[in-house]
Write an enzyme that holds these catalytic residues in place. Structure first.
Site, mmCIF file in Angstrom:
data_model
loop_
_atom_site.group_PDB
_atom_site.id
_atom_site.type_symbol
_atom_site.label_atom_id
_atom_site.label_comp_id
_atom_site.label_asym_id
_atom_site.label_seq_id
_atom_site.Cartn_x
_atom_site.Cartn_y
_atom_site.Cartn_z
ATOM 1 C CD GLN A 4 -2.418 -1.268 2.748
ATOM 2 O OE1 GLN A 4 -3.443 -0.678 3.045
ATOM 3 N NE2 GLN A 4 -1.767 -2.004 3.619
ATOM 4 C CG ASN A 5 4.101 1.270 2.394
ATOM 5 O OD1 ASN A 5 3.032 1.529 2.924
ATOM 6 N ND2 ASN A 5 5.043 0.551 2.985
ATOM 7 C CG HIS B 20 -2.973 2.454 -1.790
ATOM 8 N ND1 HIS B 20 -2.971 2.483 -0.417
ATOM 9 C CD2 HIS B 20 -4.127 1.825 -2.140
ATOM 10 C CE1 HIS B 20 -4.075 1.890 0.038
ATOM 11 N NE2 HIS B 20 -4.786 1.474 -0.983
ATOM 12 C CG ASN C 232 0.917 -3.886 13.623
ATOM 13 O OD1 ASN C 232 1.237 -3.151 14.553
ATOM 14 N ND2 ASN C 232 0.203 -3.468 12.592
HETATM 15 P P1 OAD Z 1 -1.412 3.024 9.142
HETATM 16 O O1 OAD Z 1 -0.695 4.251 9.592
HETATM 17 O O2 OAD Z 1 -2.887 3.037 9.182
HETATM 18 O O3 OAD Z 1 -0.932 1.780 10.015
HETATM 19 C C1 OAD Z 1 0.425 1.534 10.281
HETATM 20 C C2 OAD Z 1 0.544 0.246 11.077
HETATM 21 O O4 OAD Z 1 1.931 -0.068 11.193
HETATM 22 C C3 OAD Z 1 -0.021 0.320 12.500
HETATM 23 O O5 OAD Z 1 -0.886 -0.796 12.704
HETATM 24 C C4 OAD Z 1 1.234 0.223 13.387
HETATM 25 O O6 OAD Z 1 0.985 -0.467 14.608
HETATM 26 C C5 OAD Z 1 2.186 -0.534 12.501
HETATM 27 N N1 OAD Z 1 3.625 -0.312 12.763
HETATM 28 C C6 OAD Z 1 4.241 0.795 13.251
HETATM 29 N N2 OAD Z 1 5.578 0.624 13.310
HETATM 30 C C7 OAD Z 1 5.831 -0.622 12.837
HETATM 31 C C8 OAD Z 1 7.022 -1.399 12.640
HETATM 32 N N3 OAD Z 1 8.243 -0.924 12.932
HETATM 33 N N4 OAD Z 1 6.890 -2.646 12.133
HETATM 34 C C9 OAD Z 1 5.674 -3.147 11.819
HETATM 35 N N5 OAD Z 1 4.532 -2.471 11.988
HETATM 36 C C10 OAD Z 1 4.588 -1.222 12.479
HETATM 37 O O7 OAD Z 1 -0.855 2.677 7.668
HETATM 38 P P2 OAD Z 1 -1.484 1.740 6.523
HETATM 39 O O8 OAD Z 1 -2.207 0.582 7.102
HETATM 40 O O9 OAD Z 1 -0.409 1.482 5.540
HETATM 41 O O10 OAD Z 1 -3.648 5.279 1.635
HETATM 42 O O11 OAD Z 1 -2.527 2.738 5.878
HETATM 43 C C11 OAD Z 1 -3.282 2.312 4.767
HETATM 44 C C12 OAD Z 1 -3.529 3.442 3.812
HETATM 45 O O12 OAD Z 1 -4.062 4.575 4.514
HETATM 46 C C13 OAD Z 1 -2.296 4.005 3.148
HETATM 47 O O13 OAD Z 1 -1.862 3.260 2.039
HETATM 48 C C14 OAD Z 1 -2.735 5.380 2.723
HETATM 49 C C15 OAD Z 1 -3.482 5.783 3.985
HETATM 50 O O14 OAD Z 1 -4.490 6.718 3.812
HETATM 51 C C16 OAD Z 1 -3.366 5.869 0.451
HETATM 52 O O15 OAD Z 1 -2.326 6.470 0.244
HETATM 53 C C17 OAD Z 1 -4.420 5.689 -0.592
#
Ligand code: OAD
Ligand code: ZN
Length: 249
Positions: free
Chosen positions: A105-106, A123, A217
């Site tokens: 998604q990154n 994305h 996570n």
């Molecule tokens: P989020 O910011 O919603 O979630 C990040 C997740 O990473 C959280 O559950 C954290 O607990 C976890 N996390 C933090 N540090 C970590 C580490 N060192 N190792 C593993 N996990 C860790 O981000 P996404 O789920 O990627 O959309 O968000 C989804 C979408 O929302 C993105 O792609 C973006 C955003 O709006 C678009 O750009 C269309």
């Protein structure tokens, strides 16, 4: 994580034909890129996504969206893939002969920079611009394009080639991601909060289609209870340990 779990996961990887790594913003946290929803640093806790990352926001005020994404791109260009990305690229080398697909998604492009061959960016990417009307115009987003401009071919607005809120995902890329998810023998979910559809349904579909589901996570998510293994650790630690185990170190 418990050594027994690491060995069970490694055993599934050794036997797998299709391996999927599905990543979100948490994977790039160790590179110094803020995630979207974590505490005080979460991007969406500091700026309104409707203004800076939605299609309505872009059409209403292109420079606002353009400038915010340009700042994010400057940060991404300044940082680099971390130990987690590098270990996932190493995993592909270790599993040569099997098929490893990264679905991300990154938008930072770090998986390809780390060396993974097959990366589905559901994305999109912050590194490319395209014509909003899909007339065929695309360009790298380089230093020269610091202001919004009109498509030289058709005059429509040019915009970053990433999915803004309110937009559909690219059909071709997302269908490929669905197919790979359904065929996966093991499906790793790393660094995502599962809040954004339709990407968040991929792990669930993979699981229903028979994959072993592994979540990495530091915090529990809505996926935790359906995961076969829920690893409470950072991405870098886990994938480095998994590679070391598979390499017999
Ligand atoms: P989020 O910011 O919603 O979630 C990040 C997740 O990473 C959280 O559950 C954290 O607990 C976890 N996390 C933090 N540090 C970590 C580490 N060192 N190792 C593993 N996990 C860790 O981000 P996404 O789920 O990627 O959309 O968000 C989804 C979408 O929302 C993105 O792609 C973006 C955003 O709006 C678009 O750009 C269309
Ligand atoms: Zn055009």
């Amino acid at each position: 994580m418990r050594a027994m779990n690491l060995e069970s996961i490694a055993a599934i990887v050794r036997e797998a034909r299709d391996i999927v790594v599905f990543s979100g913003a948490g994977l790039s946290a160790d590179s110094g890129i803020p995630t979207f929803r974590d505490g005080a640093t979460g991007l969406w806790n500091n700026v309104n996504p409707d203004e800076v990352a939605s299609i309505e926001g872009f059409l209403r005020n292109p420079p606002r969206v353009w400038n915010w994404l340009l700042q994010l791109k400057a940060l991404i260009d300044d940082r680099r893939p971390n130990a987690g990305h590098l270990a996932i690229a190493r995993l592909e080398q270790i599993c040569a002969g099997q098929r490893l697909t990264v679905i991300t998604q990154n938008i930072d492009g770090y998986h390809a920079r780390a060396g993974n061959a097959e990366v589905l960016e559901v994305h999109g990417t912050i590194h490319r611009l395209r014509c909003h009307r899909y007339c065929g115009f695309v360009a790298n987003w380089d230093q020269g394009s610091s202001n919004p401009f009109a498509c030289p071919a058709c005059g429509s607005p040019v915009r970053p080639d990433l999915v803004l809120f309110g937009e559909m995902l690219d059909d071709e890329v997302f269908s490929a991601a669905e197919t790979r998810s359904m065929n996966a023998d093991i499906f790793f979910c790393v660094g995502t909060s599962f809040t954004v559809q339709p990407a968040a349904r991929l792990p669930v579909w993979a699981k229903y289609a028979g994959a072993a589901l592994v979540e990495i996570n530091p915090h529990p998510t809505s996926l935790t209870e359906v995961a076969d293994y829920s690893v409470r650790s950072g991405a870098s630690e886990f994938f480095s340990a998994l590679c070391a185990r598979l390499e017999g170190k």
